[in-house]
Enzyme design. Structure first.
Site, PDB file in Angstrom:
ATOM      1  N   HIS A 133      45.783  32.519  43.755  1.00 24.40           N
ATOM      2  CA  HIS A 133      45.373  33.095  42.338  1.00 24.40           C
ATOM      3  C   HIS A 133      44.315  31.839  41.715  1.00 24.40           C
ATOM      4  CE1 HIS A 133      45.582  33.700  38.227  1.00 24.40           C
ATOM      5  NE2 HIS A 133      46.051  32.721  37.829  1.00 24.40           N
ATOM      6  N   ASN A 149      39.528  32.860  35.431  1.00 20.62           N
ATOM      7  CA  ASN A 149      40.892  33.451  35.711  1.00 20.62           C
ATOM      8  C   ASN A 149      40.915  34.905  35.244  1.00 20.62           C
ATOM      9  OD1 ASN A 149      43.545  33.873  35.828  1.00 20.62           O
ATOM     10  ND2 ASN A 149      44.190  32.066  34.737  1.00 20.62           N
ATOM     11  N   CYS A 181      49.786  36.279  35.836  1.00 20.16           N
ATOM     12  CA  CYS A 181      48.957  35.742  37.164  1.00 20.16           C
ATOM     13  C   CYS A 181      49.543  36.148  38.209  1.00 20.16           C
ATOM     14  CB  CYS A 181      48.641  34.291  36.903  1.00 20.16           C
ATOM     15  SG  CYS A 181      47.847  33.963  35.432  1.00 20.16           S
TER      16      CYS A 181
END
Ligand code: UT7
Length: 360
Positions: free
Chosen positions: A266, A296, A126
């Site tokens: 993020h 995500n 990520c």
């Protein structure tokens, strides 16, 4: 990048800067309601624990991460009026490469028609986009590249177990791309902090398919080719890691929340994002948030945000990018935005029409 700020904060002759952004999400939308027909979950649980309402999924035999990335890169080249042959570096951040090798970056270049340049992947989960952008920054600032493309792209649906309610509700597919060039007007990437702690691998990983556990009937039967996450442990580290690093980059650049136009976080969990914004002293209006639409998308979340908010970003806006993810990896970047985005033609025409009416 390191803890010694004397090097990173030295006044630079020129900065690497983002000079264009683009993104792509595949058309199929997987809603919380549909997930509720697949596993024991519901819209209320998903929304209240994560902030996610829906996510986009890449359907179609043979389609891969590179295909989403190619859409983003083609749009980027078109928007910025850049010839593919003028690109001299392409870095792709991904944990869902088309194949173990060659690098997805090589495949993207081939599909876009770029040959003979440096291209490689970065696997930092990520935080991948921050790692890739920081790497491109070094190439551009030291003159090794004049025009670099950094892509964050992941087809998370290819490694998510749609029988595991603890992970399948979280992830989506998408790609974002940015153009990186040198500027001399003081705008651009000012600072970057990247961190990692490999002990975190036990809490977030894909157990099989690598050299430790090559694919076998046993690994497939044990469902080890899917994302494994100990959500609570990752959550605790993510809240602390992302908030700490965002606060640190403010502090070492003598900034407060009041100076910051946007936090670009993020998008893993709205609660983690809120904690980071609180720590920085930022109101929610200054936080880019699209987790509700995309979930995500791992390396794609930050460039997808920049793409969606591009119209609202103004030259000299001070923005902070922050991420936390698998590895563990985490980091933050401080950027002074380098351009104003021209309004789309339709808006321009509408405004001109309004001016004419007012003049009459
Ligand atoms: O981007 C990479 C980095 N990843 C992250 O940053 C993710 C960090 N972790 C998180 O965001 C959160 O831990 C999750 C969203 C993954 C989970 O939220 P949580 O508040 O930590 O939930 P939990 O794991 O503590 O589970 C609470 C309950 C459990 O039931 P019991 O044991 O209390 O009966 C779970 O089984 O919720 C249950 N549960 C679900 N219920 C309905 C877990 N997943 C679901 C679900 N639907 N999808």
């Amino acid at each position: 990048m390191n803890n010694d700020t004397s090097h990173t904060l030295a006044r630079k002759q020129h900065h690497a800067a983002i000079t264009g952004v683009a993104g792509y999400v595949p058309p199929y939308i997987l809603t919380n309601e549909e997930l509720g027909t697949m596993v024991d979950t519901n819209d209320e649980w998903i929304k209240s624990r994560t902030g996610i309402s829906e996510r986009h999924i890449q359907k179609g035999v043979g389609l891969a991460t590179s295909d989403m990335a190619v859409e983003a890169v083609k749009l980027l080249l078109k928007k910025t009026n850049t010839n593919a042959h003028d690109i001299d570096l392409l870095i792709c951040a991904t944990v869902t490469p088309d194949m173990t090798f060659p690098a997805t970056a090589n495949i993207i270049c081939d599909k876009v028609g770029i040959r003979g340049i440096a291209s490689f992947d970065i696997a930092a989960a990520c935080s991948g986009f921050l790692y890739a952008l920081t790497t491109a920054m070094q190439f551009v600032e030291n003159g090794a590249a004049r025009r670099a493309i950094v892509v964050g792209a992941d087809k998370m649906s290819s490694i998510v177990n749609y029988e595991d309610r603890t992970t399948c509700v979280l992830f989506g597919d998408g790609a974002g791309a940015v153009l990186v060039e040198a500027t001399t007007d003081g705008t651009g990437i000012i600072d970057s902090i990247l961190r990692s702690d490999g002990a975190g691998r036990h809490s977030l990983n894909m157990p099989a398919g690598g050299s430790q556990k090559p694919p076998s009937h046993a690994t497939i039967a044990a469902k080890e080719h899917f994302v494994y996450q100990d959500g609570q442990t990752v959550y605790k580290f993510a809240v602390r890691g992302m908030a700490d690093v965002a606060a640190e980059i403010l502090e070492r650049n003598q900034l407060t929340g009041n100076d910051i136009a946007w936090l670009v976080p993020h998008q893993a969990n709205k609660r983690i994002i809120d904690a980071t914004a609180n720590r920085m002293g930022l109101p929610s209006e200054k936080v880019m948030l699209n987790i509700q639409k995309y979930g995500n998308t791992t390396a794609a979340t930050i460039p997808l945000c920049l793409w969606e908010w591009e119209q609202q970003l103004k030259k000299h806006d001070k923005i902070v990018l922050a991420a936390f993810g698998g590895g563990f990896t985490w980091g933050a970047m401080y950027i002074q935005w380098s351009y104003n985005t021209p309004m789309p033609q339709t808006e321009k025409i509408a405004n001109n029409a309004l001016e004419l009416v007012e003049a009459v």
